[in-house]
Design a protein around this motif. Structure first.
Motif, short mmCIF file in Angstrom:
data_model
loop_
_atom_site.label_atom_id
_atom_site.label_comp_id
_atom_site.label_asym_id
_atom_site.label_seq_id
_atom_site.Cartn_x
_atom_site.Cartn_y
_atom_site.Cartn_z
N TRP A 189 -24.77 -5.58 -40.96
CA TRP A 189 -25.05 -5.00 -39.78
C TRP A 189 -23.99 -4.07 -39.37
CZ3 TRP A 189 -30.26 -4.79 -37.85
CH2 TRP A 189 -30.96 -5.82 -38.12
N TYR A 190 -24.52 -2.72 -38.71
CA TYR A 190 -23.40 -1.83 -38.47
C TYR A 190 -23.86 -1.72 -36.83
CZ TYR A 190 -21.15 2.81 -37.76
OH TYR A 190 -20.13 3.80 -37.36
N VAL A 191 -23.00 -1.73 -35.95
CA VAL A 191 -23.11 -1.17 -34.73
C VAL A 191 -22.28 0.19 -34.19
CG1 VAL A 191 -21.17 -2.49 -33.96
CG2 VAL A 191 -22.89 -2.16 -32.13
N GLY A 192 -22.91 0.76 -33.15
CA GLY A 192 -22.43 1.88 -32.74
C GLY A 192 -22.82 2.44 -31.44
N ILE A 193 -22.31 3.40 -30.80
CA ILE A 193 -22.81 3.86 -29.33
C ILE A 193 -23.09 5.45 -29.63
CG2 ILE A 193 -21.78 1.84 -27.99
CD1 ILE A 193 -19.51 4.07 -27.36
N SER A 194 -23.99 5.84 -28.79
CA SER A 194 -24.51 7.13 -28.98
C SER A 194 -25.01 7.47 -27.64
CB SER A 194 -25.46 7.22 -30.12
OG SER A 194 -26.04 8.64 -30.24
N ASP A 195 -25.20 9.12 -27.34
CA ASP A 195 -26.01 9.64 -26.44
C ASP A 195 -27.36 9.88 -26.82
OD1 ASP A 195 -25.60 11.64 -28.05
OD2 ASP A 195 -25.03 12.98 -26.91
N ASP A 196 -27.79 9.77 -28.22
CA ASP A 196 -29.23 9.82 -28.61
C ASP A 196 -29.28 8.64 -29.68
OD1 ASP A 196 -31.49 10.33 -29.70
OD2 ASP A 196 -30.94 12.31 -30.38
N PRO A 197 -29.95 7.43 -29.40
CA PRO A 197 -30.21 6.53 -30.43
C PRO A 197 -30.85 6.80 -31.47
CG PRO A 197 -31.35 6.10 -28.33
CD PRO A 197 -30.49 7.32 -28.42
#
Length: 96
Positions: free
Chosen positions: A25-33
């Motif tokens: 699995w990959y995890v990230g953060i964003s302003d637009d998922p």
């Protein structure tokens, strides 16, 4: 009504309750998922989840919890608008 998570652990639990195969699995953060569908070439019918956090600090904390559990990720990015944490299952199609 949407849930906005106040803690990183709560948001991390929301986006992926089953901790098996964390390294797939990959995890990230964003302003637009939903941008992950294009940016990471995630199949809209595939395995991905996201959760809104109360702040960028909470999103970074959620990301850190999942990285500690074995999730793959890229270097930390974001500003005060980056309040979404997302995960997706890595496939031969996705771009990390």
């Amino acid at each position: 009504m949407a849930i906005v998570f106040e803690t990183g652990l709560g948001a991390a639990g929301r986006v992926h309750e089953d901790r098996q195969d964390a390294d797939r699995w990959y995890v990230g953060i964003s302003d637009d998922p939903l941008r992950i569908l294009e940016d990471h070439d995630v199949d809209p019918a595939g395995s991905y989840r996201y959760a809104e956090c109360a702040s960028v600090e909470v999103a970074r904390s959620a990301r850190a919890h999942l990285v500690a559990a074995g999730y793959l990720c890229s270097p930390d990015v974001g500003d005060e608008h980056t309040v979404w944490v997302y995960v997706y299952r890595i496939t031969s199609r996705t771009r990390q």
